[in-house]
Enzyme design. Structure first.
Site, PDB file in Angstrom:
ATOM      1  N   ARG A  90       0.835  -1.199   0.000  1.00  0.00           N
ATOM      2  CA  ARG A  90       0.000   0.000   0.000  1.00  0.00           C
ATOM      3  C   ARG A  90       0.874   1.256   0.000  1.00  0.00           C
ATOM      4  O   ARG A  90       0.556   2.236  -0.694  1.00  0.00           O
ATOM      5  CB  ARG A  90      -0.915  -0.003   1.221  1.00  0.00           C
ATOM      6  N   ASN A 144     -10.593  -4.549  -1.461  1.00  0.00           N
ATOM      7  CA  ASN A 144     -10.486  -3.524  -2.502  1.00  0.00           C
ATOM      8  C   ASN A 144      -9.523  -3.942  -3.610  1.00  0.00           C
ATOM      9  O   ASN A 144      -8.598  -4.717  -3.368  1.00  0.00           O
ATOM     10  CB  ASN A 144      -9.995  -2.220  -1.869  1.00  0.00           C
ATOM     11  N   CYS A 164     -19.138  -2.340   0.701  1.00  0.00           N
ATOM     12  CA  CYS A 164     -18.340  -1.159   1.025  1.00  0.00           C
ATOM     13  C   CYS A 164     -19.038  -0.423   2.160  1.00  0.00           C
ATOM     14  O   CYS A 164     -20.260  -0.486   2.289  1.00  0.00           O
ATOM     15  CB  CYS A 164     -18.206  -0.254  -0.196  1.00  0.00           C
ATOM     16  N   HIS A 194     -16.533   3.221  -4.880  1.00  0.00           N
ATOM     17  CA  HIS A 194     -15.660   4.378  -4.689  1.00  0.00           C
ATOM     18  C   HIS A 194     -15.827   5.429  -5.784  1.00  0.00           C
ATOM     19  O   HIS A 194     -14.934   6.235  -6.030  1.00  0.00           O
ATOM     20  CB  HIS A 194     -14.187   3.955  -4.564  1.00  0.00           C
ATOM     21  N   TYR A 244     -14.377   9.886  -2.173  1.00  0.00           N
ATOM     22  CA  TYR A 244     -13.431   9.462  -3.208  1.00  0.00           C
ATOM     23  C   TYR A 244     -13.529  10.327  -4.456  1.00  0.00           C
ATOM     24  O   TYR A 244     -12.604  10.340  -5.271  1.00  0.00           O
ATOM     25  CB  TYR A 244     -13.670   7.992  -3.580  1.00  0.00           C
TER      26      TYR A 244
END
Length: 421
Positions: A90, A144, A164, A194, A244
């Site tokens: 990440r 995700n 989500c 998102h 987002y």
């Protein structure tokens, strides 16, 4: 009822455990299996999970194992919450796109594509093993990028629904502003994972009064501040975009911000270490307050609702899920995965009818859906050219020079996770 959580050693898990304990009348779990290859983390999380159940008087059995096949055997539902490559991957997703002047984020843009390429093959392998061991189990995907991962699962014929926590967070936020209970708030929620907008906020159900205009008039400043977007933009849109959407509506501003502060991955990694130390305290028997800052707020309520609906035990009558479009949004392909309100039952989700969508939102959905098509092709079939095309199609990239540079960086940083590289 038996539920299995793949990625059960996640620091998210106590949030889930707390929900299972509190909402046991909605979802009566008799056996909960936490599966994770990270034995040390799993031991810490499993210990806290048992103490939470004991404190709240839940008599369900909690099992921890690294054996996936044994863990999913006989499960009624399998929840996926894994992170291939961990926080280290990440950190890279949030860093190297900035070198090309693009947003560094783990679920959208170039970083989101990298995560999809690492994740889809692993999730499909897990799902095939679930199908061999227990073909009737539902797969609930919280991993995700949820839209792409869920589409991969559905395309392969699995009984899967994506989940989500964005919608349930808005539901609770709006309920607080309106002075009502969350159950009183029904969202007209539309988009892709998102990439969603709240186009209506109704009291009492899908046919209830739309109080979104009143919310924007009376609480627009608060909502805008939470989204880090200007109030006049919300007034002009007449809807509430997901947070987002800031990556799209204020891309260059976000890139500048990200270049001046530690990455979210670094913050989360430090938080995880602190949480794991807390989890090891034998006196801790509830989820710590710090967990709310980790992310995934209200995940447990959403997961309980969805599992209960799929398994025939109740839950909320309408839930926001990721599922096949099948004509719900006529401007998208039928096999696109959309995020909308649906009636959820043992046969799966049935999306509610969606009013005509403003072209301003529909156009962006269509472009990101095209990107997701190309991203899934790259995840399933590999190849530098497929990665390049997916990046070129993404509205947060869009220029060939950026796509070239990002392709090279993506492959270099993820080579160990890409069988074809």
């Amino acid at each position: 009822m038996k539920l299995t959580v793949v990625g059960g050693g996640s620091t998210y898990t106590p949030e889930l455990i707390d929900g299972f304990a509190r909402l046991r009348d909605t979802l009566p779990v008799e056996e909960l299996v936490l599966v994770d290859p990270a034995a040390e983390r799993l031991e810490l999380v499993g210990g806290l999970a048992r103490r939470i159940f004991a404190k709240q008087g839940h008599d369900g059995r909690i099992v921890t194992t690294s054996d996936l096949d044994a863990g999913v055997d006989g499960a009624d539902a399998v929840l996926l919450q894994l992170r291939v490559g961990g926080q280290a991957a990440r950190q890279q997703d949030e860093t190297w796109p900035l070198e090309c002047g693009c947003v560094g984020q783990e679920t959208t843009g170039a970083g989101g594509l990298a995560k999809a390429l690492r994740t889809v093959p692993v999730v499909l392998d897990i799902a095939e093993r679930v199908r061999r061991t227990n073909p009737h189990a539902w797969i609930i995907d919280f991993t995700n990028p949820v839209g792409i991962v869920t589409r991969a699962l559905l395309q392969a014929g699995h009984k899967a629904v994506g989940l989500c926590n964005v919608a349930i967070g808005f539901q609770r936020k709006f309920a607080g502003l309106l002075g009502v209970t969350p159950a009183d708030v029904h969202l007209d929620h539309v988009g892709l994972n998102h990439l969603t907008w709240e186009t209506g906020v109704r009291l009492g159900g899908p046919e209830g009064e739309d109080v979104l205009p009143k919310l924007l008039t009376g609480h627009g400043d608060t909502i805008a501040a939470d989204l880090h977007l200007p109030r006049p933009l919300l007034d002009r849109l007449g809807v509430v975009p997901s947070y987002y959407l800031r990556y799209f509506y204020a891309h260059d501003e976000v890139v500048r911000e990200l270049g001046t502060k530690p990455s979210r991955a670094a913050e989360v990694a430090a938080m995880e270490q602190e949480l794991l130390q807390m989890y090891g305290d034998p006196g801790l028997d509830e989820k710590p307050g710090l967990l709310a800052k980790r992310g995934g707020a209200y995940y447990s309520e959403a997961a309980v609702d969805l599992a209960a609906g799929l398994l025939g035990g109740g839950g909320s009558p309408y839930q926001v899920v990721n599922t096949l479009n099948r004509g719900t949004l006529p401007f998208l392909p039928g096999d696109a995965v959309i995020e909308v309100q649906a009636a959820v039952g043992p046969n799966g989700p049935t999306p509610l009818a969606v009013p005509a969508v403003d072209p301003l939102f529909a156009g962006l959905m269509a472009q990101v859906t095209a990107y997701e098509d190309l991203a899934l092709a790259a995840a399933l079939r590999g190849g530098r050219d497929r990665v390049f095309k997916a990046l070129l199609a993404h509205p947060l990239v869009g220029q060939y020079a950026y796509a070239e540079g990002l392709t090279d960086r993506l492959i270099a940083h993820n080579r160990e996770h890409l069988a074809w590289a």
